[in-house]
Design a protein around this motif. Structure first.
Motif, PDB file in Angstrom:
ATOM      1  N   LYS A  38     -28.045 -49.948   3.404  1.00 57.23           N
ATOM      2  CA  LYS A  38     -29.480 -50.231   3.500  1.00 57.23           C
ATOM      3  C   LYS A  38     -30.121 -49.438   4.633  1.00 57.23           C
ATOM      4  O   LYS A  38     -31.266 -48.985   4.522  1.00 57.23           O
ATOM      5  CB  LYS A  38     -29.703 -51.725   3.667  1.00 57.23           C
ATOM      6  N   LYS A  39     -29.392 -49.251   5.720  1.00 53.30           N
ATOM      7  CA  LYS A  39     -29.882 -48.451   6.840  1.00 53.30           C
ATOM      8  C   LYS A  39     -30.070 -46.991   6.407  1.00 53.30           C
ATOM      9  O   LYS A  39     -31.080 -46.363   6.724  1.00 53.30           O
ATOM     10  CB  LYS A  39     -28.893 -48.541   8.006  1.00 53.30           C
ATOM     11  N   LEU A  40     -29.104 -46.456   5.669  1.00 50.56           N
ATOM     12  CA  LEU A  40     -29.216 -45.083   5.164  1.00 50.56           C
ATOM     13  C   LEU A  40     -30.463 -44.924   4.310  1.00 50.56           C
ATOM     14  O   LEU A  40     -31.255 -43.996   4.505  1.00 50.56           O
ATOM     15  CB  LEU A  40     -27.971 -44.716   4.350  1.00 50.56           C
TER      16      LEU A  40
ATOM     17  N   GLU B  28     -33.636 -45.045   6.450  1.00 49.04           N
ATOM     18  CA  GLU B  28     -33.828 -43.981   7.434  1.00 49.04           C
ATOM     19  C   GLU B  28     -33.840 -42.569   6.866  1.00 49.04           C
ATOM     20  O   GLU B  28     -34.196 -41.627   7.575  1.00 49.04           O
ATOM     21  CB  GLU B  28     -32.756 -44.088   8.520  1.00 49.04           C
ATOM     22  N   SER B  29     -33.457 -42.394   5.610  1.00 50.59           N
ATOM     23  CA  SER B  29     -33.428 -41.052   5.040  1.00 50.59           C
ATOM     24  C   SER B  29     -34.837 -40.466   4.964  1.00 50.59           C
ATOM     25  O   SER B  29     -35.767 -41.116   4.507  1.00 50.59           O
ATOM     26  CB  SER B  29     -32.824 -41.061   3.642  1.00 50.59           C
TER      27      SER B  29
ATOM     28  N   GLN C  76     -27.813 -34.197   2.306  1.00 51.02           N
ATOM     29  CA  GLN C  76     -26.362 -34.146   2.508  1.00 51.02           C
ATOM     30  C   GLN C  76     -25.972 -33.921   3.965  1.00 51.02           C
ATOM     31  O   GLN C  76     -24.911 -34.359   4.396  1.00 51.02           O
ATOM     32  CB  GLN C  76     -25.736 -33.053   1.637  1.00 51.02           C
ATOM     33  N   THR C  77     -26.836 -33.270   4.724  1.00 52.29           N
ATOM     34  CA  THR C  77     -26.507 -32.960   6.123  1.00 52.29           C
ATOM     35  C   THR C  77     -27.415 -33.663   7.127  1.00 52.29           C
ATOM     36  O   THR C  77     -27.299 -33.416   8.325  1.00 52.29           O
ATOM     37  CB  THR C  77     -26.570 -31.436   6.362  1.00 52.29           C
ATOM     38  N   GLU C  78     -28.294 -34.542   6.648  1.00 50.08           N
ATOM     39  CA  GLU C  78     -29.171 -35.240   7.593  1.00 50.08           C
ATOM     40  C   GLU C  78     -28.375 -36.302   8.366  1.00 50.08           C
ATOM     41  O   GLU C  78     -27.353 -36.818   7.900  1.00 50.08           O
ATOM     42  CB  GLU C  78     -30.391 -35.846   6.901  1.00 50.08           C
ATOM     43  N   ASP C  79     -28.861 -36.630   9.560  1.00 50.27           N
ATOM     44  CA  ASP C  79     -28.162 -37.562  10.447  1.00 50.27           C
ATOM     45  C   ASP C  79     -27.900 -38.922   9.798  1.00 50.27           C
ATOM     46  O   ASP C  79     -26.809 -39.486   9.961  1.00 50.27           O
ATOM     47  CB  ASP C  79     -28.937 -37.757  11.755  1.00 50.27           C
ATOM     48  N   ALA C  80     -28.860 -39.467   9.079  1.00 46.90           N
ATOM     49  CA  ALA C  80     -28.703 -40.789   8.478  1.00 46.90           C
ATOM     50  C   ALA C  80     -27.537 -40.804   7.484  1.00 46.90           C
ATOM     51  O   ALA C  80     -26.738 -41.742   7.454  1.00 46.90           O
ATOM     52  CB  ALA C  80     -29.995 -41.225   7.785  1.00 46.90           C
TER      53      ALA C  80
END
Length: 108
Positions: A34-36, A39-40, A81-85
């Motif tokens: 849920k956080k992903l 925050e995406s 694919q490479t974002e921090d979240a």
């Protein structure tokens, strides 16, 4: 729909947890998923859930969780694919699953 954009991109991910019967494992996975989604920067729409338990020969209910995320463009998917979240989610949860299957689809 803006015809200059790539067709909508759907990223469906099925997860099989190692220990799905342990409440703390499920709670951690659900919290991180849920956080992903929240925050995406690239996810356009998302759906996160569990098998519906429908009983038909063509339905696979063997997975623990499903996450579907859509993107406006293939480039957005690639950036996701490479974002921090996303990287944080993988780091926190990769030890929780035994199997992951992904279906990436472009709308027609």
């Amino acid at each position: 729909m803006n015809k200059d954009k790539t067709k909508n991109f759907s990223h469906s991910v099925l997860f099989w947890l190692k220990e799905p019967e342990i409440a703390t494992v499920r709670a951690k996975f659900e919290s991180e998923a849920k956080k992903l989604i929240a925050e995406s920067r690239y996810a356009h729409f998302s759906h996160f859930g569990v098998p519906a338990g429908t009983d038909r020969a063509v339905v696979d209910n063997s997975y623990t969780y499903s996450m579907i995320v859509t993107f406006e463009t293939v480039a957005d998917h690639d950036a996701y694919q490479t974002e921090d979240a996303h990287l944080h989610f993988i780091k926190e949860c990769k030890e929780l699953w035994t199997k992951v299957v992904i279906y990436d689809v472009l709308s027609l």
